[in-house]
Design an enzyme around this catalytic site. Structure first.
Site, PDB file in Angstrom:
ATOM      1  N   GLU A 132      -4.257   7.211  25.799  1.00  0.00           N
ATOM      2  CA  GLU A 132      -5.716   7.181  25.870  1.00  0.00           C
ATOM      3  C   GLU A 132      -6.201   7.059  27.306  1.00  0.00           C
ATOM      4  OE1 GLU A 132      -7.681   5.356  21.806  1.00  0.00           O
ATOM      5  OE2 GLU A 132      -7.137   3.969  23.403  1.00  0.00           O
ATOM      6  N   GLU A 141     -12.836   1.802  20.535  1.00  0.00           N
ATOM      7  CA  GLU A 141     -13.106   0.371  20.392  1.00  0.00           C
ATOM      8  C   GLU A 141     -14.543   0.105  19.944  1.00  0.00           C
ATOM      9  OE1 GLU A 141     -11.215  -2.197  20.495  1.00  0.00           O
ATOM     10  OE2 GLU A 141      -9.341  -1.481  21.389  1.00  0.00           O
ATOM     11  N   GLU A 145     -15.220  -1.795  16.507  1.00  0.00           N
ATOM     12  CA  GLU A 145     -15.773  -3.147  16.581  1.00  0.00           C
ATOM     13  C   GLU A 145     -17.239  -3.218  16.183  1.00  0.00           C
ATOM     14  OE1 GLU A 145     -12.828  -4.810  20.121  1.00  0.00           O
ATOM     15  OE2 GLU A 145     -14.938  -4.440  20.553  1.00  0.00           O
ATOM     16  N   ASP A 167      -7.798 -18.195  31.400  1.00  0.00           N
ATOM     17  CA  ASP A 167      -8.054 -19.074  30.260  1.00  0.00           C
ATOM     18  C   ASP A 167      -7.360 -20.399  30.542  1.00  0.00           C
ATOM     19  OD1 ASP A 167      -7.895 -20.445  27.738  1.00  0.00           O
ATOM     20  OD2 ASP A 167      -8.394 -18.545  26.759  1.00  0.00           O
TER      21      ASP A 167
END
Length: 248
Positions: A132, A141, A145, A167
């Site tokens: 892709e 996407e 989504e 994170d």
């Protein structure tokens, strides 16, 4: 800056002119470093997500609420049982009520925690599949989504924003490439066609002129950058995502 954590930033800097000064956004679980570049040479990388910051015709920013919190996904993903339990016991406030209940039953552990219901928000997008390119990844996407066809989406490919996401709860780093775009639909029209799915629970819409939180700060940086002159770019000013997919 967390540039040393990036797998592709050296190549991006080498082939793309920096467009705006880097900024750092943070909250109690994430530290995000954003840097805008003129789009002169960009390619898909298998470990880097591609996301879109999209404005509706009634001037709202589309944001997706994840079905699973980031912490829950990490606890499920990791195979180390000690790490699973440690994350659960130490950071259960970063889970939704349902996730805490599921994990409490699974581990037979009941940590003392506030009665909050954690919801993590993201911009539509994801990691490209094998073969892709950027338009194809965004088209797939956004459809999966948000249930919006690429014929309604227009992307400004004159520039892009590289993001490094730390994170601090799960102690991991992620990379993302953001593009700014528009949707030729109102927020109500998007809600009417949206279908809750395995990844996205529901949608929210932010006011681009006021707000707080990481998603608002990311959008503000992106929209402010879109006003700058992108000399030397090899992209398009709000080209149809459908056409970009067909051209590539």
């Amino acid at each position: 800056m967390n540039f040393y954590r990036s797998s592709i930033i050296s190549q991006i800097i080498k082939y793309n002119r920096r467009l705006a000064k880097s900024i750092i956004c943070e909250d109690d679980s994430q530290i995000i470093t954003l840097t805008a570049f003129v789009n002169q040479c960009l390619w898909c990388h298998k470990r880097v997500s591609v996301s879109a910051i999209l404005l509706t015709t009634d001037n709202k920013i589309l944001v997706c609420n994840r079905r699973d919190s980031f912490l829950y996904s990490e606890i499920i993903r990791t195979r180390n049982m000690f790490r699973k339990k440690r994350l659960f016991l130490n950071y259960s406030n970063y889970l939704s009520k349902q996730e805490r209940s599921i994990l409490s039953s699974f581990f037979s552990l009941y940590p003392a925690t506030a009665d909050n219901d954690r919801i993590d928000a993201i911009y539509p997008g994801g990691i490209p599949k094998r073969g892709e390119n950027v338009p194809e990844c965004l088209s797939r996407e956004i459809k999966e989504e948000v249930n919006i066809d690429n014929s309604f989406v227009f992307i400004d490919t004159r520039f892009f924003i590289h993001g490094i996401i730390e994170d601090t709860i799960i102690n991991k780093f992620f990379e993302v490439i953001f593009f700014v775009g528009r949707i030729s639909l109102t927020s109500d029209q998007i809600i009417d066609t949206f279908k809750s799915n395995h990844e996205i629970k529901d949608l929210i819409f932010l006011d681009p002129n006021s707000g707080n939180g990481l998603q608002y700060e990311i959008a503000k940086y992106a929209l402010d950058t879109a006003k700058l002159k992108c000399y030397g770019h090899r992209g398009c000013y709000y080209e149809s995502l459908k056409k970009l997919t067909e051209d590539d």
